[in-house]
Design an enzyme around this catalytic site. Structure first.
Site, PDB file in Angstrom:
ATOM      1  N   SER A  39       0.987  -0.937   0.046  1.00  0.00           N
ATOM      2  CA  SER A  39       0.090   0.309   0.206  1.00  0.00           C
ATOM      3  C   SER A  39       0.843   0.874  -0.291  1.00  0.00           C
ATOM      4  CB  SER A  39      -0.849   0.310   1.328  1.00  0.00           C
ATOM      5  OG  SER A  39      -2.471  -0.805   1.263  1.00  0.00           O
ATOM      6  N   HIS A  76      -2.209   3.540   7.131  1.00  0.00           N
ATOM      7  CA  HIS A  76      -1.615   2.316   6.777  1.00  0.00           C
ATOM      8  C   HIS A  76      -0.426   2.240   6.257  1.00  0.00           C
ATOM      9  CE1 HIS A  76      -4.995   2.554   3.697  1.00  0.00           C
ATOM     10  NE2 HIS A  76      -4.104   1.195   3.316  1.00  0.00           N
ATOM     11  N   GLY A 122      -5.303   6.324  10.704  1.00  0.00           N
ATOM     12  CA  GLY A 122      -5.490   4.915  11.245  1.00  0.00           C
ATOM     13  C   GLY A 122      -6.761   3.707  10.715  1.00  0.00           C
ATOM     14  N   LEU A 124     -10.041   4.217   8.916  1.00  0.00           N
ATOM     15  CA  LEU A 124      -9.776   5.128   7.838  1.00  0.00           C
ATOM     16  C   LEU A 124     -11.364   6.482   7.097  1.00  0.00           C
ATOM     17  CD1 LEU A 124      -8.898   2.168   5.713  1.00  0.00           C
ATOM     18  CD2 LEU A 124      -7.497   4.019   5.687  1.00  0.00           C
ATOM     19  N   ASN A 184      -5.362   2.514  -5.810  1.00  0.00           N
ATOM     20  CA  ASN A 184      -4.417   0.999  -6.757  1.00  0.00           C
ATOM     21  C   ASN A 184      -5.471  -0.247  -6.904  1.00  0.00           C
ATOM     22  OD1 ASN A 184      -5.144   0.205  -3.785  1.00  0.00           O
ATOM     23  ND2 ASN A 184      -2.816   0.745  -3.027  1.00  0.00           N
ATOM     24  N   GLU A 366     -22.033  15.294  12.142  1.00  0.00           N
ATOM     25  CA  GLU A 366     -21.386  15.269  12.662  1.00  0.00           C
ATOM     26  C   GLU A 366     -19.546  15.040  13.115  1.00  0.00           C
ATOM     27  OE1 GLU A 366     -25.390  15.739  13.682  1.00  0.00           O
ATOM     28  OE2 GLU A 366     -24.244  14.061  12.148  1.00  0.00           O
ATOM     29  N   ASP A 423     -40.035  14.825  22.308  1.00  0.00           N
ATOM     30  CA  ASP A 423     -39.491  14.373  21.240  1.00  0.00           C
ATOM     31  C   ASP A 423     -39.305  12.799  21.340  1.00  0.00           C
ATOM     32  OD1 ASP A 423     -39.336  16.855  19.853  1.00  0.00           O
ATOM     33  OD2 ASP A 423     -37.697  17.103  20.911  1.00  0.00           O
ATOM     34  N   ARG A 473     -32.101  20.737  29.002  1.00  0.00           N
ATOM     35  CA  ARG A 473     -33.285  20.931  27.757  1.00  0.00           C
ATOM     36  C   ARG A 473     -34.109  21.770  28.253  1.00  0.00           C
ATOM     37  NH1 ARG A 473     -37.612  18.916  24.191  1.00  0.00           N
ATOM     38  NH2 ARG A 473     -38.622  20.725  22.324  1.00  0.00           N
TER      39      ARG A 473
END
Length: 622
Positions: A39, A76, A122, A124, A184, A366, A423, A473
C-alpha cells in the site's frame, strides 16, 4: 513541464526518490515483520513528486504556521510516510528500522508522538475531514498561503465521512486543499467498490464542486502536471485521481490480491530491493516556507466577564453554555465554535452572532463537526463544538481518534436524557456519559444550573484533552451564586448535617429532584446529605466516600441516563478504589425504552424524580 511552487520538478530526481521510498517501505516493514509495504509502494511516486516540487515544510520547525500540512488519510501506508521523513533528513535510517517496535515513535499508524504528524490516522475516512478543518483555519482565520495535502486510499472512499468532507470543502471554497487518491484497486479482501474506475470517482467529486485531474500515478510528468494545476486553484479544492499499482516496482507483488498488510515474503527482501534498483540512500531537500508567526498571539485579549444569573432564577444550562462561549470569545481570540445545524437549540448561535468570523457551520455532519474541532486545535485554537448529545454517537470513532491525536477539544451535548420530554427517544441522549467516560483522558461535566454551566465552560477552555459538557433542555432553578467556583474533579455538598442517614448523589436535572426529595424526607424524619457530582470524570471520590462513610454506608445515586456506564458506575468505582464496603445502595436510572410525554411524566415513570428518590432513600435508611 509546468512551473511549480519551487521551480521545475526534476523527473530523474522524482523517479530516484520514488524508488528509494519503495525500498525503505520494504526494508522497514520487513524489519518489523509486519506492516503495509504494498500500500506504501503504490503511493510512492505521488509522494516523491510532492516532496521534490510542491511541499513546503520546515522539518526543523514543525510549529511554523506557514508550513504546508500533509495528512496520510490512509494511515496504514505509514512505511511510506516514515520513509519520506528519512529522505528529508528528519529521521535516521536506524530509527526508520525501529518501525512497529515497542517504544518506537514509528508506530504502526502515525500519531503525533512524531512532531511532523498533526493528527492520528489509521481509522479510515478521517484524514480528509480533518484536512478540511485545517484548510478552513488556514484560509479563513490565519490568511496564510500554506496548503493542505491529503493522501487518500481508494477503500476509504466508501466511508460517508469522506463525502461529508467533499461537501464542506466545496461549500467553503477551499482552493488550498488537495486530496490525492491512491487508486490502487485492491483493498484488504479484494477489489474495492470501484476498482480502477477513475471516471466514477471523478464524476462524484465534480458533482460536489471539486476540480478533478485524472493521471497515471506512476508517470512523473503527469504527477507534476496534476500538482501544478492544484496549486493554481483559488476557490475550488482539487481531487487528483491517480491510477496506481499496489506493490509497484516489484514484479511478483504488483496488482496481487492477498498481500495487503503483509511484509515481503521472508527471504525475498533483498530480491525485492534489487528489483527496485537497490538501496541508494536517495535524499531530497524539501523547500521551506518563510517563517511566520501566528496571527492571534497568545489568544487572551481581555478579562473574562461571564454571564450571571440570580439565585432563584430559572434558566436552561444549554442557554448558559451559549452565553458563556460568547463571553469567552470576547476575552480570547483563540476561541472558535462550530455546530451541527442545531445552534438555536444548543445556543452556540450566541457565539455565531457575537463572533461570526470565528464560527463555522458544519450542518448535519457530526463527523465533519468533530474533525473540524480536532483540526482547529492543531493550529492552536480552542474549539467548542456542539450538537444534540445523542448525535455525537455518530462521531464516536472521531472522538476516540481525537484522544489518540492527543487533541484538546471541547464538546457540548444538549438535549440529554428523558427530561427533554415530547421529542421521544430518538432525540434523548441516554448513553452519552458512558460513551464519553470511556474516552482516554476525557473530562465529563454535567452542570445543574446556569451559573455552574458558565463557570465550567471557562474551565473547559483551559483543560487538556477531550472535554464533554452535558446540558439540559428544560430550565432549572439557579441554586449557586455567581461567585461560586467549580473546579474540574470537584463536587458540591448542598445539604448536610451530623444526623444524615443517607447520601443522595445526582447531577443536572436529577440534582434538583434530589433536593426536593431531601426536603420532603426531612419532614418525615430522614436527614439526607445531597451531593452535586457535576464532575462525572474525574469524579470527587474523596467527598463522596466520606459522605457515604458518614451516613452509615447508605447511598442513592440518581441519573437521567441508562443504568450502564453513567454516574452510578462512576460513584461505585470511586467507592471501591477508596476501600468502601458494605454499602446499602440504590441506583435510580432509566431502565426501559421511553416514549413521548412531558419530562415530569417520563421521569416519574422511570423513578428518577423526587418521589422515586424519596422511596429509595427510605429503603436504604430502613
Amino acid at each position: 513541464m509546468a512551473r511549480t511552487r519551487q521551480g521545475k520538478t526534476d523527473t530523474e530526481q522524482l523517479s530516484a526518490l520514488a524508488r528509494q521510498l519503495k525500498v525503505d517501505s520494504v526494508r522497514s516493514s520487513s524489519a518489523a515483520g509486519s506492516g503495509h509495504p504494498t500500500s506504501s509502494m503504490s503511493g510512492a511516486d505521488l509522494m516523491a513528486g510532492l516532496m521534490t516540487g510542491y511541499l513546503r515544510y520546515d522539518f526543523d520547525n514543525p510549529d511554523n504556521p506557514a508550513n504546508d500540512t500533509l495528512i496520510f488519510s490512509k494511515g496504514h501506508a505509514s512505511p511510506l510516510l516514515y520513509s519520506m521523513y528519512k529522505a528529508a533528513g528528519a529521521i535516521t535510517d536506524d530509527e526508520l528500522l525501529t518501525f512497529r517496535q515497542f517504544g518506537s515513535r514509528m508506530e504502526g499508524h502515525p500519531t503525533p508522538r512524531i512532531p511532523w504528524v498533526d493528527v492520528a490516522t489509521g481509522s479510515l475516512g478521517q484524514g480528509l475531514p480533518i484536512g478540511v478543518g485545517i484548510a478552513l483555519e488556514s484560509k479563513y482565520l490565519d490568511g496564510l498561503d500554506s496548503r493542505v495535502w491529503v493522501l487518500c486510499g481508494d477503500s476509504e472512499m466508501a466511508e460517508g465521512s469522506m463525502w461529508e468532507a467533499f461537501q464542506h470543502a466545496a461549500f467553503y471554497n477551499l482552493g488550498n486543499l488537495t486530496a490525492v487518491l491512491d487508486m490502487n484497486r485492491l483493498g484488504q479482501t479484494g477489489e474495492t467498490m470501484d476498482g480502477w474506475n477513475g471516471d466514477a470517482y471523478a464524476a462524484r467529486a465534480e458533482a460536489f464542486g471539486w476540480d478533478v485531474v485524472q493521471i497515471d500515478g506512476h508517470d512523473p510528468e503527469e504527477i507534476d502536471r496534476a500538482y501544478s494545476e492544484a496549486v493554481q486553484s483559488n476557490d475550488k479544492p482539487t481531487f487528483i485521481v491517480a491510477k496506481t499499482i499496489k506493490g509497484s516496482g516489484v514484479s511478483w507483488l504488483e496488482n496481487q490480491n492477498g498481500v495487503h498488510g503483509k511484509p515481503v515474503e521472508e527471504g525475498r527482501e533483498d530480491e525485492a530491493i534489487e528489483e527496485l534498483g537497490g538501496n541508494q540512500g536517495t535524499t531530497v531537500e524539501v523547500a521551506k516556507p518563510e517563517n511566520k508567526d501566528k496571527t492571534f498571539g497568545s489568544g487572551v485579549t481581555g478579562s473574562l466577564s461571564l454571564p450571571e444569573w440570580e439565585v432563584g432564577d430559572k434558566a436552561a444550562t444549554r442557554a448558559a453554555y451559549g452565553a458563556a462561549i460568547a463571553a469567552l470569545g470576547e476575552a480570547r481570540e483563540d476561541v472558535v465554535a462550530m455546530d451541527g445545524e442545531v445552534s438555536n437549540s444548543t445556543h452556540s448561535a450566541d457565539f455565531a452572532s457575537a463572533h461570526p468570523d470565528r464560527y463555522f457551520e458544519m450542518y448535519i455532519s457530526e463527523q465533519q463537526l468533530v474533525s473540524t474541532a480536532v483540526a482547529m486545535q492543531v493550529g492552536g485554537r480552542v474549539p467548542f463544538a456542539s450538537s444534540f448529545a445523542a448525535f455525537f454517537t455518530r462521531a464516536y470513532d472521531f472522538i476516540r481518534m481525537a484522544a489518540i491525536s492527543r487533541a484538546s477539544i471541547n464538546l457540548c451535548g444538549s438535549h440529554a436524557g428523558i427530561s427533554i420530554g415530547e421529542d421521544g427517544p430518538s432525540q434523548m441522549a441516554l448513553e452519552d456519559l458512558a460513551m464519553m467516560r470511556a474516552v482516554h483522558g476525557s473530562t465529563v461535566l454535567y452542570p445543574s444550573d446556569a451559573n455552574q454551566a458558565a463557570k465550567l465552560v471557562a474551565e473547559m477552555a483551559d483543560t487538556e484533552g477531550i472535554c464533554f459538557m452535558r446540558t439540559n433542555r428544560p430550565g432549572t432553578p439557579v441554586i449557586y451564586d455567581a461567585n461560586e467556583s467549580f473546579p474540574v474533579g470537584g463536587s458540591k455538598v448542598l445539604r448536610s448535617s451530623e444526623d444524615d442517614s443517607v447520601t443522595i448523589v445526582g447531577a443536572g436535572v436529577t440534582l434538583h429532584e434530589a433536593l426536593s426529595a431531601a426536603k420532603e424526607l426531612a419532614s418525615e424524619g430522614v436527614s439526607a446529605r445531597v451531593i452535586d457530582a457535576y464532575s462525572v470524570k474525574p469524579i470527587d471520590a474523596a467527598t463522596i466516600s466520606e459522605a457515604v462513610r458518614a451516613t452509615g454506608g447508605r447511598l442513592v445515586v440518581v441519573e437521567d441516563h441508562w443504568s450502564e456506564g453513567g454516574i452510578g458506575e462512576a460513584v461505585l468505582s470511586a467507592l471501591a478504589e477508596n476501600g468502601a464496603s458494605d454499602v446499602a445502595y440504590r441506583h435510580l436510572a432509566v431502565t426501559h425504552m421511553p416514549g413521548s410525554g412531558s419530562g415530569a411524566e417520563l421521569m416519574n415513570e422511570a423513578g428518577i424524580d423526587a418521589e422515586g428518590i424519596k422511596r429509595a432513600a427510605h429503603e436504604v435508611a430502613g
